[in-house]
Design a protein around this motif. Structure first.
Motif, PDB file in Angstrom:
ATOM      1  N   ASN A   1       0.804  -1.180  -0.106  1.00 10.80           N
ATOM      2  CA  ASN A   1      -0.036   0.099  -0.052  1.00 10.80           C
ATOM      3  C   ASN A   1       0.983   1.083  -0.099  1.00 10.80           C
ATOM      4  OD1 ASN A   1       0.902   0.302   2.573  1.00 10.80           O
ATOM      5  ND2 ASN A   1      -1.155  -0.053   3.400  1.00 10.80           N
ATOM      6  N   LYS A   2       1.949   1.134  -0.449  1.00 12.47           N
ATOM      7  CA  LYS A   2       3.138   2.126  -0.536  1.00 12.47           C
ATOM      8  C   LYS A   2       3.660   2.786   0.858  1.00 12.47           C
ATOM      9  CE  LYS A   2       1.292   4.252  -5.059  1.00 12.47           C
ATOM     10  NZ  LYS A   2       1.374   5.319  -5.732  1.00 12.47           N
ATOM     11  N   GLU A   3       3.096   2.135   1.746  1.00 11.26           N
ATOM     12  CA  GLU A   3       3.929   2.371   3.117  1.00 11.26           C
ATOM     13  C   GLU A   3       4.432   1.209   3.874  1.00 11.26           C
ATOM     14  OE1 GLU A   3       0.642   4.334   5.416  1.00 11.26           O
ATOM     15  OE2 GLU A   3       0.872   5.986   3.939  1.00 11.26           O
ATOM     16  N   ASN A   4       3.782   0.063   3.521  1.00 13.36           N
ATOM     17  CA  ASN A   4       4.195  -1.398   4.236  1.00 13.36           C
ATOM     18  C   ASN A   4       5.388  -2.046   3.384  1.00 13.36           C
ATOM     19  OD1 ASN A   4       2.617  -2.277   2.205  1.00 13.36           O
ATOM     20  ND2 ASN A   4       1.233  -3.180   3.549  1.00 13.36           N
ATOM     21  N   SER A   5       5.719  -2.758   4.168  1.00 11.67           N
ATOM     22  CA  SER A   5       6.806  -3.743   3.547  1.00 11.67           C
ATOM     23  C   SER A   5       6.566  -5.293   4.341  1.00 11.67           C
ATOM     24  CB  SER A   5       8.309  -3.208   3.767  1.00 11.67           C
ATOM     25  OG  SER A   5       8.548  -2.881   5.121  1.00 11.67           O
ATOM     26  N   GLY A   6       7.385  -6.052   3.697  1.00 13.46           N
ATOM     27  CA  GLY A   6       7.151  -7.415   4.419  1.00 13.46           C
ATOM     28  C   GLY A   6       7.270  -8.532   3.229  1.00 13.46           C
ATOM     29  N   LYS A   7       6.708  -9.633   3.666  1.00 13.56           N
ATOM     30  CA  LYS A   7       6.887 -11.146   2.622  1.00 13.56           C
ATOM     31  C   LYS A   7       5.638 -11.573   2.424  1.00 13.56           C
ATOM     32  CE  LYS A   7       9.518 -14.986   2.635  1.00 13.56           C
ATOM     33  NZ  LYS A   7      10.622 -15.933   3.479  1.00 13.56           N
ATOM     34  N   VAL A   8       5.296 -11.807   1.087  1.00 13.93           N
ATOM     35  CA  VAL A   8       4.068 -12.516   0.821  1.00 13.93           C
ATOM     36  C   VAL A   8       4.542 -13.915   0.089  1.00 13.93           C
ATOM     37  CG1 VAL A   8       2.313 -12.344  -0.920  1.00 13.93           C
ATOM     38  CG2 VAL A   8       2.996 -10.229   0.359  1.00 13.93           C
ATOM     39  N   CYS A   9       3.641 -15.065   0.470  1.00 14.45           N
ATOM     40  CA  CYS A   9       3.958 -16.280  -0.048  1.00 14.45           C
ATOM     41  C   CYS A   9       2.776 -16.647  -0.643  1.00 14.45           C
ATOM     42  CB  CYS A   9       4.474 -17.182   0.979  1.00 14.45           C
ATOM     43  SG  CYS A   9       4.904 -18.721   0.433  1.00 14.45           S
ATOM     44  N   SER A  10       2.796 -16.938  -2.098  1.00  8.58           N
ATOM     45  CA  SER A  10       1.613 -17.519  -2.915  1.00  8.58           C
ATOM     46  C   SER A  10       2.029 -18.595  -3.684  1.00  8.58           C
ATOM     47  CB  SER A  10       1.006 -16.465  -3.696  1.00  8.58           C
ATOM     48  OG  SER A  10       1.929 -16.225  -4.683  1.00  8.58           O
ATOM     49  N   ARG A  11       0.825 -19.248  -4.084  1.00  7.10           N
ATOM     50  CA  ARG A  11       0.973 -20.439  -4.878  1.00  7.10           C
ATOM     51  C   ARG A  11       0.065 -20.359  -5.897  1.00  7.10           C
ATOM     52  NH1 ARG A  11      -0.999 -26.350  -2.728  1.00  7.10           N
ATOM     53  NH2 ARG A  11      -2.354 -25.257  -1.752  1.00  7.10           N
ATOM     54  N   THR A  12       0.326 -20.644  -7.119  1.00  5.59           N
ATOM     55  CA  THR A  12      -0.597 -20.731  -8.241  1.00  5.59           C
ATOM     56  C   THR A  12      -1.482 -22.024  -8.345  1.00  5.59           C
ATOM     57  OG1 THR A  12       0.952 -21.632  -9.780  1.00  5.59           O
ATOM     58  CG2 THR A  12       0.626 -19.356  -9.760  1.00  5.59           C
ATOM     59  N   MET A  13      -2.701 -21.735  -8.796  1.00  9.83           N
ATOM     60  CA  MET A  13      -3.849 -22.942  -8.660  1.00  9.83           C
ATOM     61  C   MET A  13      -3.906 -23.533  -9.992  1.00  9.83           C
ATOM     62  SD  MET A  13      -4.288 -22.412  -5.163  1.00  9.83           S
ATOM     63  CE  MET A  13      -5.993 -23.114  -5.045  1.00  9.83           C
ATOM     64  N   PHE A  14      -3.154 -24.020 -10.550  1.00 14.06           N
ATOM     65  CA  PHE A  14      -3.608 -24.594 -12.025  1.00 14.06           C
ATOM     66  C   PHE A  14      -4.689 -25.454 -12.140  1.00 14.06           C
ATOM     67  CE2 PHE A  14       1.150 -24.211 -13.708  1.00 14.06           C
ATOM     68  CZ  PHE A  14       0.793 -22.698 -13.772  1.00 14.06           C
ATOM     69  N   LEU A  15      -4.722 -26.686 -11.080  1.00 11.60           N
ATOM     70  CA  LEU A  15      -5.807 -27.262 -11.263  1.00 11.60           C
ATOM     71  C   LEU A  15      -6.999 -26.695 -11.059  1.00 11.60           C
ATOM     72  CD1 LEU A  15      -4.403 -30.608  -9.382  1.00 11.60           C
ATOM     73  CD2 LEU A  15      -4.794 -30.258 -11.930  1.00 11.60           C
ATOM     74  N   LEU A  16      -7.178 -25.466  -9.903  1.00 11.47           N
ATOM     75  CA  LEU A  16      -8.436 -25.009  -9.798  1.00 11.47           C
ATOM     76  C   LEU A  16      -8.825 -23.984 -11.016  1.00 11.47           C
ATOM     77  CD1 LEU A  16      -7.883 -24.362  -6.020  1.00 11.47           C
ATOM     78  CD2 LEU A  16      -9.485 -26.035  -7.074  1.00 11.47           C
ATOM     79  N   ASN A  17      -7.718 -23.525 -11.504  1.00 14.07           N
ATOM     80  CA  ASN A  17      -7.939 -22.704 -12.689  1.00 14.07           C
ATOM     81  C   ASN A  17      -8.491 -23.668 -13.563  1.00 14.07           C
ATOM     82  OD1 ASN A  17      -6.972 -20.564 -11.225  1.00 14.07           O
ATOM     83  ND2 ASN A  17      -4.953 -20.636 -12.304  1.00 14.07           N
ATOM     84  N   LEU A  18      -7.974 -24.908 -13.985  1.00 14.06           N
ATOM     85  CA  LEU A  18      -8.653 -25.456 -15.098  1.00 14.06           C
ATOM     86  C   LEU A  18      -9.952 -25.925 -14.913  1.00 14.06           C
ATOM     87  CD1 LEU A  18      -8.016 -27.467 -17.510  1.00 14.06           C
ATOM     88  CD2 LEU A  18      -7.259 -29.081 -16.078  1.00 14.06           C
ATOM     89  N   LEU A  19     -10.381 -26.347 -13.506  1.00 14.77           N
ATOM     90  CA  LEU A  19     -11.647 -26.708 -13.269  1.00 14.77           C
ATOM     91  C   LEU A  19     -12.820 -25.551 -13.619  1.00 14.77           C
ATOM     92  CD1 LEU A  19     -11.329 -28.554  -9.925  1.00 14.77           C
ATOM     93  CD2 LEU A  19     -11.952 -29.522 -12.183  1.00 14.77           C
ATOM     94  N   ALA A  20     -12.228 -24.269 -13.179  1.00 14.14           N
ATOM     95  CA  ALA A  20     -12.875 -22.951 -13.420  1.00 14.14           C
ATOM     96  C   ALA A  20     -13.433 -22.888 -14.870  1.00 14.14           C
ATOM     97  CB  ALA A  20     -12.392 -21.991 -12.756  1.00 14.14           C
ATOM     98  N   PHE A  21     -12.307 -22.990 -15.495  1.00 10.84           N
ATOM     99  CA  PHE A  21     -12.464 -22.721 -17.062  1.00 10.84           C
ATOM    100  C   PHE A  21     -13.663 -23.947 -17.712  1.00 10.84           C
ATOM    101  CE2 PHE A  21     -11.026 -24.124 -21.542  1.00 10.84           C
ATOM    102  CZ  PHE A  21     -11.291 -22.848 -22.131  1.00 10.84           C
ATOM    103  N   CYS A  22     -13.155 -25.134 -17.147  1.00 10.03           N
ATOM    104  CA  CYS A  22     -13.867 -26.299 -17.831  1.00 10.03           C
ATOM    105  C   CYS A  22     -15.551 -25.992 -17.172  1.00 10.03           C
ATOM    106  CB  CYS A  22     -13.517 -27.663 -17.185  1.00 10.03           C
ATOM    107  SG  CYS A  22     -11.983 -28.039 -18.001  1.00 10.03           S
ATOM    108  N   THR A  23     -15.739 -25.595 -15.985  1.00 10.54           N
ATOM    109  CA  THR A  23     -17.196 -25.267 -15.510  1.00 10.54           C
ATOM    110  C   THR A  23     -17.598 -24.134 -16.346  1.00 10.54           C
ATOM    111  OG1 THR A  23     -16.230 -25.999 -13.268  1.00 10.54           O
ATOM    112  CG2 THR A  23     -18.360 -24.707 -13.563  1.00 10.54           C
ATOM    113  N   LYS A  24     -17.122 -23.091 -16.739  1.00 11.66           N
ATOM    114  CA  LYS A  24     -17.332 -22.187 -17.607  1.00 11.66           C
ATOM    115  C   LYS A  24     -17.907 -22.490 -18.742  1.00 11.66           C
ATOM    116  CE  LYS A  24     -16.123 -17.854 -15.697  1.00 11.66           C
ATOM    117  NZ  LYS A  24     -15.119 -16.591 -16.093  1.00 11.66           N
ATOM    118  N   ARG A  25     -17.129 -23.435 -19.504  1.00  6.68           N
ATOM    119  CA  ARG A  25     -17.168 -23.901 -20.770  1.00  6.68           C
ATOM    120  C   ARG A  25     -18.245 -24.972 -20.911  1.00  6.68           C
ATOM    121  NH1 ARG A  25     -12.948 -27.999 -22.205  1.00  6.68           N
ATOM    122  NH2 ARG A  25     -14.672 -29.188 -20.967  1.00  6.68           N
ATOM    123  N   ASP A  26     -18.572 -25.824 -19.837  1.00 12.05           N
ATOM    124  CA  ASP A  26     -19.472 -26.706 -19.678  1.00 12.05           C
ATOM    125  C   ASP A  26     -20.981 -25.728 -19.697  1.00 12.05           C
ATOM    126  OD1 ASP A  26     -17.789 -28.641 -20.051  1.00 12.05           O
ATOM    127  OD2 ASP A  26     -17.854 -29.226 -17.805  1.00 12.05           O
TER     128      ASP A  26
END
Length: 193
Positions: free
Chosen positions: A156-181
């Motif tokens: 937010n332009k004032e804070n500092s620190g560390k963020v740890c994240s993980r991509t969700m490929f399988l969930l992204n695939l499920l979301a895409f397939c659900t929309k497509r279906d």
């Protein structure tokens, strides 16, 4: 520190030389002798000024969605100035894998409408912006740790620190397939009617 320099009007002129000569000869014929006029300029000193304070940085760790050959999950790191970039842009700028194969072609370009950039925030949620209306609508029934990278501002332009994240490929695939279906079902209903 500013230094003042003085120049007489005879030395400094804003007119081209041919106009200066005509004007000065014209004035000398009509008026009494000229008195020199002085112009003052302020010049900045060449002393080094105090350095600007450093902007706070956010350290980011991205855990890969797939285990490596040794069974451990590789971690990629990046840094960003707090409050200046979206998580999606940081990942793309640092060539950190965000999209599965279909997402590289089918993503919405950061508009928040496809869901191919879902990430899970493991640590440092407090260093990110609140969920946007787009995220509230799209991730309505999903855990609070899930975010759309295209809607997530890091810092937010004032804070500092560390963020740890993980991509969700399988969930992204499920979301895409659900929309497509859902799209296919709605099209087949229209055809049947």
């Amino acid at each position: 520190m500013a230094t003042s320099l003085n120049f007489s009007a005879n030395q400094v002129s804003t007119q081209p030389p041919e106009l200066c000569l005509r004007r000065s000869s014209f004035k000398s014929k009509l008026s009494s002798p000229r008195r020199p006029k002085f112009v003052s300029f302020a010049v900045n000193s060449t002393e080094p000024s105090s350095p600007e304070p450093e902007k706070p940085e956010i350290e980011l760790e991205f855990i890969a969605p797939r285990a490596g050959d040794d069974g451990s999950y590789p971690v990629e790191r990046a840094k960003a100035i707090s409050g200046e970039k979206l998580l999606r842009n940081i990942m793309l700028d640092n060539k950190i894998e965000l999209y599965a194969t279909y997402g590289k072609v089918m993503n919405c370009g950061g508009g928040g409408s496809c869901g191919t950039c879902i990430v899970e925030i493991i640590d440092g949620k407090d260093l990110l912006n609140e969920r946007t209306n787009t995220e509230l609508r799209y991730l309505k029934k999903k855990p609070e740790s899930w975010r759309l990278a295209c809607q997530t501002i890091v810092g937010n332009k004032e804070n500092s620190g560390k963020v740890c994240s993980r991509t969700m490929f399988l969930l992204n695939l499920l979301a895409f397939c659900t929309k497509r279906d859902a799209l296919h079902k709605s099209q087949s209903l229209k055809i049947a009617i």
